[in-house]
Structures are given as C-alpha cells and as structure tokens.
Enzyme design. Sequence first.
Site, PDB file in Angstrom:
ATOM      1  N   SER A   1       0.953  -1.179  -0.092  1.00 50.47           N
ATOM      2  CA  SER A   1       0.032  -0.068  -0.022  1.00 50.47           C
ATOM      3  C   SER A   1       0.782   1.292   0.038  1.00 50.47           C
ATOM      4  O   SER A   1       1.618   1.550  -0.902  1.00 50.47           O
ATOM      5  CB  SER A   1      -1.044  -0.080   1.275  1.00 50.47           C
ATOM      6  OG  SER A   1      -2.032   0.882   1.029  1.00 50.47           O
TER       7      SER A   1
ATOM      8  N   ASP B   1     -10.006  -3.738  -5.484  1.00 53.88           N
ATOM      9  CA  ASP B   1      -9.417  -3.313  -4.368  1.00 53.88           C
ATOM     10  C   ASP B   1     -10.217  -1.974  -4.092  1.00 53.88           C
ATOM     11  O   ASP B   1     -10.441  -1.099  -4.882  1.00 53.88           O
ATOM     12  CB  ASP B   1      -8.097  -3.024  -4.708  1.00 53.88           C
ATOM     13  CG  ASP B   1      -7.100  -2.532  -3.459  1.00 53.88           C
ATOM     14  OD1 ASP B   1      -7.919  -2.003  -2.631  1.00 53.88           O
ATOM     15  OD2 ASP B   1      -5.932  -2.733  -3.513  1.00 53.88           O
TER      16      ASP B   1
ATOM     17  N   HIS C   1      -7.615  -5.443  -0.335  1.00 55.47           N
ATOM     18  CA  HIS C   1      -6.444  -4.886  -0.352  1.00 55.47           C
ATOM     19  C   HIS C   1      -5.243  -5.664   0.518  1.00 55.47           C
ATOM     20  O   HIS C   1      -4.127  -4.892   0.624  1.00 55.47           O
ATOM     21  CB  HIS C   1      -6.515  -3.450   0.213  1.00 55.47           C
ATOM     22  CG  HIS C   1      -5.596  -2.280  -0.001  1.00 55.47           C
ATOM     23  ND1 HIS C   1      -5.172  -2.049  -0.982  1.00 55.47           N
ATOM     24  CD2 HIS C   1      -4.891  -1.640   0.852  1.00 55.47           C
ATOM     25  CE1 HIS C   1      -4.134  -0.976  -0.862  1.00 55.47           C
ATOM     26  NE2 HIS C   1      -3.884  -0.913   0.518  1.00 55.47           N
TER      27      HIS C   1
END
Length: 269
Positions: free
Chosen positions: A95, A218, A246
């Site tokens: 991320s 996502d 995610h």
Amino acid sequence: MKDILVRNNVTILGEGKQTLVFGHGFGCSQKIWKDMVPYFLKNFRVVLFDYVGSGQSDSFAYDRERYRTLHGYSQDLSEILEVLNTDSIIFVGHSVSSMIGLLTSIAKPELFKALIMIGPSARYMNDLPEYYGGFNERDIRALLKIMERNFIGWASANAADLMNAPEQPNLAKKLEETFHAEDPIIMRNFAEATFLSDHRVDLAKVTVPSLIIQCSEDSIVPIEAAHYINERIKDSVLKVMEVKGHYPQLSLPKETSMVILDYIERILV
C-alpha cells in the site's frame, strides 16, 4: 545504530545472502507479514520493521512535522538501511509503503536491487479526466474527519470491506484488531499523509527493476491506478492477482509469496 533499530523495532530473520526488506502499510505493523515470512526464510535475510508511530516502534520518536508527508517515512527507511549497512536490497512494500520505498529508491538507488509494490497508488485522489485514483476530494476530507472523531469506529466499520474476503471472516476480524492496536491520533495523521499524497511525478525517476502486484478488486486502489504506475515506471512489471481486497498477504499469503519469488528468481539470473 542501536537507537534506530530500537526506534523502528527492526527484526532480522534468516541467513540468506540476499536481503529482503518488508514495509507495512497504513494502520498496520510488521506483523502483517507474519504468514508470508516463512516462504522467504530459507534463502533470504528478511528485515521487518515498524514505521515510527506504528506497531512497537518508539512512539516518543514521533514528530508531527517530520511525518506530515511520506518523505518523513522514507527517511525512516533510509536510516534503517544505512544502519544495516547493506546494499542491493529488495524492498517489498504494501500500500502506501510502496511509495515510501519508491521515494527511498530514487534518493538512494545504489541501495536497491528491486522494488516490489503490493497495492500501490501514486495518488489516491482523482484528477479527472487525466487520472483516476478512486476518491474525490470530498471523500477524502470526510474520511479524515471520521477518523479524527472515531478511528476505532471507522476501523470496525470498514475492515470487512477492505479485506473483501467474505469466505474468510476471521481475516476481517484480524485486520480490525490490527487497526485497533494502533494509536488513533497518529493513524489519522498517517492517513492524511497517505491520502493527500501525490507522487505521480516521481514515477519516471525510478531506475530499479519494479514489480507491481494488484488485486483484481480493491476498494482502496483501482486497477486504473496500477496501470498508471506500470505505464510510467520504465521496465516495470504488472501482475494482477485474482484475489479481491487490499491485503493479499493475509488472504493469499502463499500465492502472493510465490509471485514475489518468481519475480526475484528472474531478476537475479
């Protein structure tokens, strides 16, 4: 040396010659990699750490001004690598940690062998019609306000959607508990540094081999954002996994590890 290792709660495992450094994303800690680490211990030196303000890092080292942008977190990573006195590392970032690793690789490319990004986004906010990041400014401002009022409530309400693995309800609970363990004020600030960031201009500056791993669905990072990064980082590779959500390191740790190992095998030839 000791201060930085303690500050960022650095953990070193394995005895391989090639060093892999794993960077966690927003609201998490190095524990997020727990199910993936065993797949790398035999052949790699694995380095795990917590960004200042996350996990078991030294919370007293947190400085609001330093961590106002992702460059402060990049400085954390740079200092860790300098203390470890290692070069040609392979960085695996999840991320927002993907952009943190990217910024560090631009500043000190000699320290990086490759950059592996799971669910990365160069900008979360839309800049239509040229760019689709998944959120408009009103969405992000509302998100930050909710986190400021009740971060724990936000975490409880959104963990299942972020995980997107209804067949494994225990994972949503695990993610919720991960969020709950973090400092809500620091996490709200980290969220601001994350969701208001814009590193599109930095993509063309990357000079190290790069792998982008994207889940098929996502809620944080749309597939368009992954393609945008892939198109602008020279010689980068995009791998879209069928898994949703995610957090593939939680929902499909073995498969995610195999994607990474396959890429590493190819670049180390």
